[in-house]
Design an enzyme around this catalytic site. Sequence first.
Site, PDB file in Angstrom:
ATOM      1  N   ILE A 103       0.888  -1.151   0.000  1.00 47.21           N
ATOM      2  CA  ILE A 103       0.000   0.000   0.000  1.00 47.21           C
ATOM      3  C   ILE A 103       0.927   1.202   0.000  1.00 47.21           C
ATOM      4  O   ILE A 103       1.743   1.384   0.906  1.00 47.21           O
ATOM      5  CB  ILE A 103      -0.984   0.014   1.190  1.00 47.21           C
ATOM      6  CG1 ILE A 103      -1.881   1.261   1.122  1.00 47.21           C
ATOM      7  CG2 ILE A 103      -0.289  -0.120   2.535  1.00 47.21           C
ATOM      8  CD1 ILE A 103      -3.078   1.193   2.055  1.00 47.21           C
ATOM      9  N   SER A 104       0.866   1.979  -1.072  1.00 40.72           N
ATOM     10  CA  SER A 104       1.798   3.091  -1.251  1.00 40.72           C
ATOM     11  C   SER A 104       1.681   4.095  -0.116  1.00 40.72           C
ATOM     12  O   SER A 104       0.636   4.227   0.528  1.00 40.72           O
ATOM     13  CB  SER A 104       1.536   3.796  -2.589  1.00 40.72           C
ATOM     14  OG  SER A 104       1.775   2.926  -3.663  1.00 40.72           O
ATOM     15  N   ALA A 105       2.771   4.808   0.123  1.00 42.41           N
ATOM     16  CA  ALA A 105       2.782   5.849   1.147  1.00 42.41           C
ATOM     17  C   ALA A 105       1.667   6.853   0.889  1.00 42.41           C
ATOM     18  O   ALA A 105       1.380   7.204  -0.259  1.00 42.41           O
ATOM     19  CB  ALA A 105       4.138   6.544   1.154  1.00 42.41           C
TER      20      ALA A 105
END
Length: 319
Positions: A103-105
């Site tokens: 889950i991307s920043a």
Amino acid sequence: MPVTAENLRAGCAREISLSPRGFGDCDWLHEAFMTVPREHFVPDRVWWPASREDGSYPLIDRSEQPRAWLKAVYAPGAALITQIDDGAAEPTGPAKGAFTSSISASAVVIELLRHLAPRPGDRILEIGTGTGYTTALLIHRAGDSGVVTVEIDDGLSARAATRLDELRLRPTLVVADGEQGYAPAGPYDRIVATASVRQIPRAWLEQLRPGGVLVAPMDSPYGHDLLVHLTGDGNGSAHGHFLEAVTFMPVRGQRAARPYEDLGWMAGAETHPWEDLRIVADPDGQQIRCSTPTGQDPRPRSDTQGGRRAAGQEAAPAD
């Protein structure tokens, strides 16, 4: 202040707002970020992206470290790793291997969607459903019927579908190779990729409306990915430029390294600031060239400009 999802989400939004670009003037994006519960989409066990001395990545287990887990979810610059080696590593403890899903920043997701600039009523194609979090933000803007999301991993897609459905969010979910897009629901006003490519897939160009926008991370000779912004002509061609220096995982079909000149990069591109490069992509491939006359300052600015956000730059949160 109590460690709650609501408090941490508000604090994360404040930190993003203080960055040079942040939410910009996208009030809808700030509203979406504050409305969509990011923690709902994060698995109970994730790996922190900074390795330990032995080269393994520490696991954060929600049941054992609930406060640290929640703080990690809302660390603005931290991607949380949800899969290693295409699922070969079980999330039971520290692991070594290649990151294959995350889950991307939060801050990177905001950058991605700010540049995408979706509008109400747009038809949007998302390449890489992942956890479903970015999908939920897109639905907040364009509605269920406006979002098509493609995920190559059936396990990841099934989990995302469940999480989205629990919030009564029901986009068109497709299990397929994202490089092929999804022609049956096209053409699209916006196409966004959450995994990097070495070459813009032809299918994406063909499925983009005239004037449509494509935003995707692209591998580059600068030692990191570059976020590319392309505008389509509706005939399978697009042109544009690079926006930010970023770090993303590659799509599965483009993991193998290839010579940059074979991918259309001008010879010695890395000796020029990437901000000066322009890209044209069409059915014959892509061409990446410098837009400024030769002889100008060739020092790359990408180490200090462009908002590069590499995984693991933040310290792991304490419980």
